[in-house]
Design an enzyme around this catalytic site. Structure first.
Site, short mmCIF file in Angstrom:
data_model
loop_
_atom_site.label_atom_id
_atom_site.label_comp_id
_atom_site.label_asym_id
_atom_site.label_seq_id
_atom_site.Cartn_x
_atom_site.Cartn_y
_atom_site.Cartn_z
CG HIS A 181 35.22 14.06 78.79
ND1 HIS A 181 35.48 15.16 78.01
CD2 HIS A 181 35.46 12.97 78.02
CE1 HIS A 181 35.88 14.75 76.81
NE2 HIS A 181 35.87 13.43 76.80
CG ASP A 228 39.13 15.98 79.24
OD1 ASP A 228 38.46 16.72 79.97
OD2 ASP A 228 38.98 15.96 77.99
CD GLN A 266 21.27 4.30 78.08
OE1 GLN A 266 22.33 3.67 78.07
NE2 GLN A 266 20.27 4.00 77.26
C1 GRF Z 1 27.60 17.49 78.10
O1 GRF Z 1 27.65 16.48 77.13
C2 GRF Z 1 28.86 17.49 78.88
O2 GRF Z 1 29.38 16.23 79.14
C3 GRF Z 1 29.75 18.24 77.94
O3 GRF Z 1 28.93 19.28 77.44
C4 GRF Z 1 27.58 18.87 77.46
C5 GRF Z 1 26.79 19.86 78.24
O4 GRF Z 1 25.42 19.68 78.14
N1 GRF Z 1 30.99 18.58 78.51
P1 GRF Z 1 24.42 20.48 79.07
O5 GRF Z 1 24.73 21.95 78.94
O6 GRF Z 1 24.60 20.00 80.49
O7 GRF Z 1 23.03 20.18 78.57
#
Ligand code: GRF
Length: 209
Positions: free
Chosen positions: A110, A151, A179
């Site tokens: 998250h 969550d 990061q």
């Molecule tokens: C990430 O920011 C993750 O934390 C959120 O959705 C986004 C997914 O990005 N739950 P990706 O598909 O891994 O590029």
């Protein structure tokens, strides 16, 4: 060897971080069995195929109702007999029966420091919009086990990220990924694969490495 199934809805940069960490040895004792998406257009599916990982789409649109989708989704997951299910940007509510079937064996990434900016409605860019609106100076990311709530499961790892003057939700989202997310998701998987994470009294305990 920990058998992993990754569920994704979008670009899959977190999936990529996991693939890379397995290839370069920063995750040990783990194997990616399959990637499953609800979205046929998810670029994550291409990333999986490019690395020879089985990739599947199961879209709710293919089914008459939620119940049949949930059944088909769970059946597909079960077919790999995973030790760990990784939700890496998966925008589908996990069926309760699946959560009961895989207690402390489903993890989610998250993009905030839980319990801030999480729960119903906080997904994708909305999380970062909330952060900027409130004006907090530090945000970050969290890897947690998935329980019946949104969550609310035991927190495994968190990493803070500075909010900068002039950030847009997009810029902040990118910084949090670079990061924090791409770092703690592979790290959490490696810890789990090497038996370093237990859950006691509803809290995750990470053994010192
Ligand atoms: C990430 O920011 C993750 O934390 C959120 O959705 C986004 C997914 O990005 N739950 P990706 O598909 O891994 O590029």
């Amino acid at each position: 060897m920990l058998k992993i199934v990754v569920c994704v809805s979008g670009g899959g940069t977190n999936l990529q971080a996991v693939i890379d960490a397995i290839s370069n040895g920063s995750i040990t004792n783990a194997r990616l069995e399959a990637v499953i998406s609800n979205n046929p257009g998810a670029y994550a599916l291409e990333r999986a195929k490019a690395h020879g990982i089985a990739a599947f789409c199961i879209s709710p649109k293919q089914f008459e109702n939620r119940e049949s989708f949930n059944q088909a989704f769970l059946q597909k997951v079960d077919s790999f007999q995973p030790d760990l299910i990784v939700l890496a940007g998966f925008l589908v509510v996990i069926p309760e029966i699946m959560i009961q079937q895989y207690p402390n064996r489903i993890i989610n990434i998250h993009p905030s420091l839980i319990p801030s900016f999480c729960g119903t409605g906080y997904y994708g860019l909305k999380v970062h919009e909330g952060v900027l609106e409130r004006g907090v100076k530090v945000t970050g990311a969290t890897v947690h086990f998935v329980d019946e709530g949104t969550d609310t499961g035991p927190i495994i790892l968190q990493k803070p990220v500075q909010v900068e003057e002039g950030d847009t939700p997009e810029v902040l989202q990118r910084r949090v990924m670079e990061q924090a997310e791409w770092n703690i998701l592979p790290k959490a998987i490696d810890l789990i694969a090497n038996g370093k994470v237990t859950v006691k009294d509803g809290k995750a305990v990470v053994a010192k490495v």
